[in-house]
Design an enzyme around this catalytic site. Structure first.
Site, PDB file in Angstrom:
ATOM      1  N   CYS A 132      13.400 -11.636 -41.691  1.00  0.00           N
ATOM      2  CA  CYS A 132      14.435 -11.809 -40.725  1.00  0.00           C
ATOM      3  C   CYS A 132      15.223 -10.543 -39.672  1.00  0.00           C
ATOM      4  O   CYS A 132      15.203 -10.280 -38.959  1.00  0.00           O
ATOM      5  CB  CYS A 132      15.587 -12.409 -40.505  1.00  0.00           C
ATOM      6  SG  CYS A 132      16.551 -12.431 -41.593  1.00  0.00           S
ATOM      7  N   HIS A 138      20.940 -14.767 -42.843  1.00  0.00           N
ATOM      8  CA  HIS A 138      19.604 -14.820 -42.046  1.00  0.00           C
ATOM      9  C   HIS A 138      20.473 -14.390 -40.620  1.00  0.00           C
ATOM     10  O   HIS A 138      21.230 -14.626 -40.051  1.00  0.00           O
ATOM     11  CB  HIS A 138      19.278 -15.966 -41.740  1.00  0.00           C
ATOM     12  CG  HIS A 138      17.642 -15.950 -40.767  1.00  0.00           C
ATOM     13  ND1 HIS A 138      17.012 -15.939 -41.386  1.00  0.00           N
ATOM     14  CD2 HIS A 138      17.828 -16.462 -39.851  1.00  0.00           C
ATOM     15  CE1 HIS A 138      16.117 -15.948 -40.716  1.00  0.00           C
ATOM     16  NE2 HIS A 138      16.081 -16.664 -39.860  1.00  0.00           N
ATOM     17  N   GLN A 143      13.479 -15.446 -34.086  1.00  0.00           N
ATOM     18  CA  GLN A 143      13.377 -15.710 -35.488  1.00  0.00           C
ATOM     19  C   GLN A 143      12.082 -15.186 -36.238  1.00  0.00           C
ATOM     20  O   GLN A 143      10.930 -15.790 -36.283  1.00  0.00           O
ATOM     21  CB  GLN A 143      14.474 -16.005 -36.315  1.00  0.00           C
ATOM     22  CG  GLN A 143      14.224 -17.510 -36.337  1.00  0.00           C
ATOM     23  CD  GLN A 143      13.907 -18.185 -37.631  1.00  0.00           C
ATOM     24  OE1 GLN A 143      14.544 -17.769 -38.793  1.00  0.00           O
ATOM     25  NE2 GLN A 143      13.961 -19.320 -37.593  1.00  0.00           N
TER      26      GLN A 143
END
Length: 413
Positions: free
Chosen positions: A194, A247, A259
């Site tokens: 990520c 994240h 993402q």
């Protein structure tokens, strides 16, 4: 306390989503009809495939929402993964207005609520394609079935993907949809995690160099209130695979973000999804990290980022650089200033300054196994040479290795 935190997260996402009401043009309606035909055709081609809990491809089989997500992806429409999250998007459709390509939703038999547990693709004349545990992917006439007509709770029309915003960061991120997730990955060729995706996209699109980890990025970004979010901002989440910030994704507009998903690949997801809504922590903007290229020393130093390797004794781009050789070369080339060859002597060649007074072009020193000089480029960032990365950019305030090794700074004029 947890209830209050969860309520704040709900409000954070709700504020973002409430601004996002898409309006379709005639051209988009025509395109939607074509997409619906493709989706229905794709669904019919999958008749007979087996049921598989968690399945989302023909090879493994399908569960209900996996089938819906898959057939819509063939029309370049990105849907959330779960039944409940798919039910939250699109436009509600009354039974008398159903068209092929609409998604039908059903609750658990005997349930008094309206939480969907099953969905299906409407193909016309009361018929639907869906994946069942007993028979796999089949066609059922839900209107003629007492079970399905009795558990029906509603339908949604999802005609097209909302357009991603026409801003450099979002357009760059969109190029990598489908690239595999790889923990530690930071390039398209190796795959992305990520924060690797966020770091790579900002560098490619804007020449902005972000720290490598999500928690470090979170620390250096500008805080953005939910009502002020704009495409190109980065959304951060906590407590996913580890405690704390863990994240990140790039906000693409229309309540969606791009993402690198641990369970999938680089994909588009919705902030309204239950999982992400519960994990969302906040938003950061990185416009303030633009490198001041108008400074000749900064401009010269950043030319070699990612281009020139470490070389013991190296003093030119052709041979490679060692730490002090790089600083000496940049100052000579950009400002005509002759610095000593080695770091200890360089440290005594200028005026000592406090860390708080640093300006782009100053020289910052770190004490590792030896004294390491670097060139300050603003916003807590330095350009320097490391054994593993050659000429690179590091945020000296967030780097787990360098942040505690600061030894001093000088200004050479």
């Amino acid at each position: 306390m947890n209830t209050l935190a969860n309520w704040k997260k709900f409000l954070l996402v709700a504020v973002i989503i409430c601004f996002l009401v898409p309006i379709m043009t005639k051209a988009e309606i025509a395109e939607a009809d074509t997409s619906s035909e493709l989706i229905v055709s794709e669904a019919k081609n999958l008749l007979g495939y087996q049921y598989k809990y968690g399945g989302e491809t023909p090879k493994e089989g399908f569960d209900p929402s996996g089938l819906i997500q898959y057939v819509f992806s063939k029309a370049d429409i990105h849907l959330p993964r779960s039944v409940n999250d798919q039910y939250k998007i699109g436009t509600a459709v009354k039974p008398e207005n159903l068209k092929p390509g609409d998604i039908l939703f059903f609750k658990k038999e005997g349930s008094t609520g309206t939480v969907p547990t099953h969905d299906a693709l409407y193909i016309g004349d009361g018929q639907m394609v869906h994946s069942t545990q007993s028979k796999g992917v089949i066609i059922t006439n839900y209107k003629k079935s007492s079970y399905w007509s009795g558990t029906y709770i509603g339908a949604r029309r999802i005609a097209a993907d909302p357009a991603t915003a026409d801003v450099p960061v979002v357009q760059e991120a969109e190029k990598y949809i489908g690239v595999p997730y790889v923990f530690g990955g930071s390039t398209p060729s190796e795959g992305f995690d990520c924060s690797g995706l966020v770091q790579y996209v900002f560098q490619q699109a804007l020449g902005i160099y972000l720290p490598r980890s999500a928690e470090q990025q979170w620390a250096v970004g500008e805080k953005v209130a939910p009502q002020n979010i704009k495409p190109g901002d980065v959304v951060y989440f906590s407590n996913t695979y580890k405690t704390g910030i863990s994240h990140a994704g790039i906000y693409a507009g229309a309540g969606r973000f791009i993402q690198a998903s641990r369970s999938e690949k680089v994909t588009i997801s919705y902030l309204s999804e239950d999982y992400w809504k519960s994990k969302m922590t906040g938003i950061r903007r990185f416009d303030n990290l633009t490198i001041p290229k108008e400074n000749p020393i900064v401009s010269e130093a950043t030319l070699y980022v990612g281009e020139v390797p470490y070389k013991q004794g190296g003093v030119t781009p052709e041979t490679g650089f060692d730490t002090a050789g790089f600083v000496q070369y940049v100052y000579q080339k950009a400002a005509g200033i002759s610095l000593p060859r080695y770091a200890t002597s360089q440290y005594n060649a200028g005026t000592k300054i406090e860390k708080a007074d640093l300006k782009p072009g100053d020289i910052v020193f770190f004490q590792s196994t030896s004294l390491n000089p670097s060139i300050y480029i603003g916003n807590g960032q330095v350009v320097h040479v490391t054994l593993s990365n050659g000429v690179t950019i590091t945020n000296m305030n967030t780097s787990t290795y360098w942040k505690d090794k600061y030894a001093g700074s000088i200004r050479v004029q």
